[in-house]
Design a protein around this motif. Structure first.
Motif, PDB file in Angstrom:
ATOM      1  N   LYS A 116     -31.492  -3.495  15.973  1.00 38.17           N
ATOM      2  CA  LYS A 116     -31.888  -4.047  17.268  1.00 38.17           C
ATOM      3  C   LYS A 116     -33.294  -4.636  17.163  1.00 38.17           C
ATOM      4  O   LYS A 116     -34.094  -4.251  16.299  1.00 38.17           O
ATOM      5  N   ARG A 117     -33.581  -5.550  18.058  1.00 42.57           N
ATOM      6  CA  ARG A 117     -34.901  -6.180  18.115  1.00 42.57           C
ATOM      7  C   ARG A 117     -35.862  -5.245  18.835  1.00 42.57           C
ATOM      8  O   ARG A 117     -35.524  -4.666  19.871  1.00 42.57           O
ATOM      9  N   GLU A 118     -37.053  -5.149  18.290  1.00 41.63           N
ATOM     10  CA  GLU A 118     -38.020  -4.241  18.880  1.00 41.63           C
ATOM     11  C   GLU A 118     -38.616  -4.800  20.165  1.00 41.63           C
ATOM     12  O   GLU A 118     -39.006  -4.036  21.045  1.00 41.63           O
ATOM     13  N   ASN A 119     -38.700  -6.121  20.282  1.00 40.17           N
ATOM     14  CA  ASN A 119     -39.194  -6.731  21.510  1.00 40.17           C
ATOM     15  C   ASN A 119     -38.587  -8.122  21.626  1.00 40.17           C
ATOM     16  O   ASN A 119     -37.860  -8.589  20.734  1.00 40.17           O
ATOM     17  N   GLY A 165     -23.644   9.578  29.775  1.00 38.48           N
ATOM     18  CA  GLY A 165     -23.584   9.865  28.346  1.00 38.48           C
ATOM     19  C   GLY A 165     -24.000   8.679  27.499  1.00 38.48           C
ATOM     20  O   GLY A 165     -23.848   7.521  27.919  1.00 38.48           O
ATOM     21  N   TRP A 166     -24.515   8.983  26.309  1.00 48.36           N
ATOM     22  CA  TRP A 166     -24.882   7.941  25.343  1.00 48.36           C
ATOM     23  C   TRP A 166     -25.108   8.575  23.978  1.00 48.36           C
ATOM     24  O   TRP A 166     -25.237   9.799  23.846  1.00 48.36           O
ATOM     25  N   LEU A 167     -25.133   7.748  22.951  1.00 43.49           N
ATOM     26  CA  LEU A 167     -25.483   8.162  21.591  1.00 43.49           C
ATOM     27  C   LEU A 167     -26.961   7.886  21.367  1.00 43.49           C
ATOM     28  O   LEU A 167     -27.468   6.822  21.758  1.00 43.49           O
ATOM     29  N   LYS A 168     -27.651   8.816  20.733  1.00 46.61           N
ATOM     30  CA  LYS A 168     -29.078   8.625  20.484  1.00 46.61           C
ATOM     31  C   LYS A 168     -29.290   7.402  19.600  1.00 46.61           C
ATOM     32  O   LYS A 168     -28.660   7.256  18.564  1.00 46.61           O
ATOM     33  N   GLY A 169     -30.201   6.562  20.041  1.00 47.09           N
ATOM     34  CA  GLY A 169     -30.446   5.298  19.359  1.00 47.09           C
ATOM     35  C   GLY A 169     -29.712   4.147  19.986  1.00 47.09           C
ATOM     36  O   GLY A 169     -30.053   2.986  19.745  1.00 47.09           O
ATOM     37  N   LEU A 170     -28.693   4.441  20.784  1.00 51.55           N
ATOM     38  CA  LEU A 170     -27.914   3.405  21.478  1.00 51.55           C
ATOM     39  C   LEU A 170     -28.063   3.598  22.984  1.00 51.55           C
ATOM     40  O   LEU A 170     -27.082   3.619  23.738  1.00 51.55           O
TER      41      LEU A 170
END
Length: 787
Positions: free
Chosen positions: A608-611, A562-567
């Motif tokens: 969050k950092r993209e890269n 399980g997870w939250l979308k975006g996380l």
């Protein structure tokens, strides 16, 4: 008399220097003077007196709200009555709808009162009404108007305007009544969803709204040149060989007013009238310095031109007004092309010396100079003196405090008095329930209940009259409402090319007037910390993917993810329930998902950092959706995906009470609940794959705030604090790779015990016979020799 034969008018600005020297600064040539011809105002026809009609006095008990249509009647005294009362209240719902509502109320009464009280408290705590609530309600209203123009929705919106004063229960009953009227349309599931969306929009319209223009304010009201014209001054001579744009030759602007009057002629002599007969100076303010407090509100920007190699920008705001410059470099927004600034700035300026406001959007760079993305310029002086009153927009409703508090220095009655005085109108005369201006009588509610006492207030009715000031014949004009304008950004190196749009507005207040109200707080909403705790108890009817090559039995090694979308970086998994022969899995496993959330916008905020090379974190706003998946564990290959269920935390189906009542239909037709209101929920939800049922999961959801999570922590999996008991799994639940002896006992011994015993006996017998045959010849020969 021929207008085309008039000579051109040249405007030259000269700089007078010492010793009588002069230098030409710039000039402007007006080739046609047709637009400056004086046109006398049209005479207002005298009102006729038809059959007198007596208008009923408005009831003081009815709420006052603005409607587009107005009833105008002529009384015997030849006064024009303009009623600003609301339309008749909508009809009550039918008996069937009332019976349905009664049944629903009985069902809700059966539930626990603690849950109901907790839900109401949580809703009031999360849905805090602020300026952004007003903004989003205005956006929804604008979308509603566009949908209504295109005819996409039904005519249920026609009764949405006079519903500002109704309670939510009344709105629900109205929508239910309308939905019954359109029973044929609501048979379809999609149209039922539309009705639900309409109900939400109607409830949002109880909030005060503002006008959102998708263009500049000058595009709606003109260049605000009703009192003076603006001419650009050019230096040098334009030639065909010179390819430089005309903007580079501009050295300034000249503001003035021209008017051509036709002179009467008698016996060949021209009669020049007195200067007092000319009306050119009427409406022009005195040319004296005026100190003004200017508040600039920058809401957001959209579709900005990327300035970084990665296709993003780090925008921030720069303001320039005269010699004042404000750089908001420290508050740049990283990696955004659609930033939400939510910034306000206050500047003191003096008109006419400091009247051109320049707004720049720059791209922040850590190394080197910052890059200009685009700019826009506003002539504040034209707005300040315009008869449209673009200094401070008129709100839709009058309020003393709250998110819609009156912020102008003058109250509506004072503004109305000033307009009447400036336009030489008789009034306003305030009487209970009415305001008289000239021969017009505006009626409306002026008595309000405050602390169990009736208070007489004319501010609400005066504000409604100001909104309808354009109906005053001869001198009326549309006044600027409370608004947000959308200005296009341009760059000098890319002339004519759109570099993005900027949503903003400007308020201006003279310093010689009483101080205005406090500035509007448009700072972006800060997300609230939450923690979602999910306990995975059991699974049922999970499809069996594996086949035992020894026994031929089907089984699955089940685990839940399980997870939250975006996380996705915070994915969590249960342990594995090995060798499930019936699709049943026992876990008693807890997931803990901390996240940041904006209750009013109903979105998750993820930074969050993209890269790995990104220095700043990028903010993303995503829908609050939970993903649960069931997998089949494989030791020597990749795991097999069995099914998934995605739950919108704002509206997911209530879980079934048992595994038998759990099916895919509940995802489409089941009762929707919100975990942000319920806080706790437990039940069964179905897993699906390619539209087919592939399993069921029993889970429990518990939502707490970050403060509650810190005060009452829980452990992940089955760890402390508040550990969960280990599940009571059958003996067959084990890994053959990790427990080979146990695998032999359960998979081979139980199924082939008889054959193993027979084989063992036969083996011992064969060994005995073999040993006998091997030792018997030697024993016989020894016996013979030894005799």
């Amino acid at each position: 008399e021929n207008e085309h034969l008039h000579p051109p008018l040249s405007i030259s600005v000269v700089d007078w220097r010492a010793f009588g020297r002069s230098t030409l600064v710039g000039n402007h040539v007006i080739n046609s003077l047709k637009q400056f011809n004086y046109k006398p105002p049209a005479l207002v026809p005298a009102p006729t007196s038809p059959t007198p009609k007596v208008e009923k006095k408005p009831k003081q008990e009815e709420p006052a709200s603005v409607i587009e249509s107005s009833s105008i009647e002529v009384a015997p005294e030849e006064d024009v009555y303009i009623s600003i009362d609301p339309e008749p209240a909508p009809k009550p719902p039918s008996k069937k709808v009332q019976e349905k509502s009664k049944k629903e109320s009985k069902k809700t009464m059966r539930r626990s009162t603690k849950r109901r009280k907790r839900t109401v408290a949580d809703e009031s705590a999360e849905n805090v009404i602020d300026w952004w609530s007003k903004y989003y309600a205005s956006v929804e209203k604008m979308k509603l108007a566009k949908h209504k123009e295109t005819g996409e929705f039904m005519n249920i919106y026609d009764n949405s305007i006079p519903l500002h004063g109704l309670l939510s229960d009344g709105v629900k009953s109205l929508v239910s009544g309308q939905s019954e009227t359109y029973a044929l349309a609501t048979k379809d599931v999609n149209k039922k969803k539309k009705v639900a969306q309409m109900q939400g929009i109607l409830e949002q319209q109880k909030l005060a709204t503002l006008k959102i223009y998708d263009k500049e304010l000058e595009g709606e009201f003109g260049p605000f040149d009703d009192w003076v014209n603006t001419f650009e001054l050019y230096r040098g001579k334009a030639s065909e060989e010179d390819s430089a744009p005309a903007e580079e030759r501009v050295v300034g602007k000249f503001k003035g007013r021209f008017c051509l009057y036709k002179v009467a002629e008698e016996d060949g002599d021209y009669i020049i009238p007195d200067a007092g007969q000319f009306k050119i100076s009427q409406g022009v303010p005195p040319n004296t310095p005026v100190k003004v407090l200017i508040r600039v509100y920058i809401v957001s920007a959209t579709n900005l031109h990327p300035a970084d190699p990665d296709g993003k920008s780090d925008p921030y705001i720069v303001l320039k007004l005269g010699k004042t410059e404000i750089k908001d470099r420290d508050n740049y927004i990283p990696k955004q092309l659609n930033p939400v600034f939510g910034r306000s700035f206050a500047i003191q300026a003096t008109f006419p010396m400091e009247s051109l406001l320049s707004i720049f959007i720059y791209d922040y760079d850590m190394v080197g100079g910052d890059d200009l993305i685009g700019e826009t310029k506003i002539d504040l002086e034209n707005r300040f003196y315009s008869r449209h009153r673009a200094t401070c927009g008129l709100p839709s409703e009058y309020a003393i405090d709250g998110y819609n508090a009156w912020r102008d220095a003058m109250k509506p009655t004072e503004l109305l008095t000033k307009f009447c005085r400036d336009n030489r109108l008789d009034g306003p005369h305030l009487r209970p329930g009415r305001i008289t201006i000239g021969d017009k009588v505006f009626t409306g509610k002026t008595a309000f209940l405050d602390d169990d006492q009736m208070v007489e207030s004319y501010e609400h009715l005066a504000l409604k009259i100001l909104h309808r000031w354009s109906e005053i014949p001869g001198i009326g004009c549309k006044l600027v409402p409370e608004h947000i304008e959308t200005r296009t950004l341009y760059h000098k190196e890319r002339p004519g090319i759109d570099q993005g749009q900027l949503q903003m507005w400007v308020d201006m207040f003279p310093m010689d007037m009483p101080p205005p109200g406090p500035a509007v707080d448009i700072s972006p909403r800060k997300p609230k910390g939450y923690e979602l705790r999910i306990i995975i108890w059991n699974t049922e009817d999970v499809i069996l993917e594996d086949v035992n090559f020894i026994t031929g039995q089907q089984s699955s090694d089940i685990y839940v993810k399980g997870w939250l979308k975006g996380l996705e970086d915070d994915k969590q998994e249960t342990d594995v329930h090995y060798n499930s022969l019936t699709g049943e899995g026992n876990f008693n496993w807890r997931f803990v998902f901390p996240f940041n959330y904006l209750p009013a916008e109903k979105v998750l905020v993820v930074n969050k950092r993209e890269n790995i090379f990104s220095l700043d974190k990028t903010e993303h706003k995503l829908p609050a959706e939970l993903v649960l998946q069931v997998w089949d564990f494989e030791t020597l290959s990749s795991d097999d995906f069995l099914g998934t269920v995605e739950l919108d935390l704002h509206g997911f189906p209530r879980g079934a009470k048992s595994a038998k009542g759990c099916n895919l239909d509940m995802l489409r037709e089941g009762e929707k609940i919100s975990i942000f209101q319920q806080k706790r929920s437990r039940g069964w939800w179905p897993f699906s794959k390619s539209g087919e049922l592939t399993g069921k999961v029993e889970a429990e959801f518990h939502l707490v705030t970050a403060e509650e999570a810190e005060k009452y922590p829980v452990g992940r999996a089955r760890k402390e604090p508040e550990p969960l008991e280990k599940p009571n799994r059958p003996d067959t639940s084990f890994s053959w790779f990790m427990n080979p002896f146990k695998c032999f006992f359960h998979l081979i011994w139980k199924n082939y015990k008889k054959y193993i015993i027979i084989a063992f006996v036969l083996l011992i017998t064969a060994l005995f016979i073999a040993l006998l045959l091997y030792t018997l010849p030697g024993a016989i020969s020894t016996r013979i020799v030894n005799g």
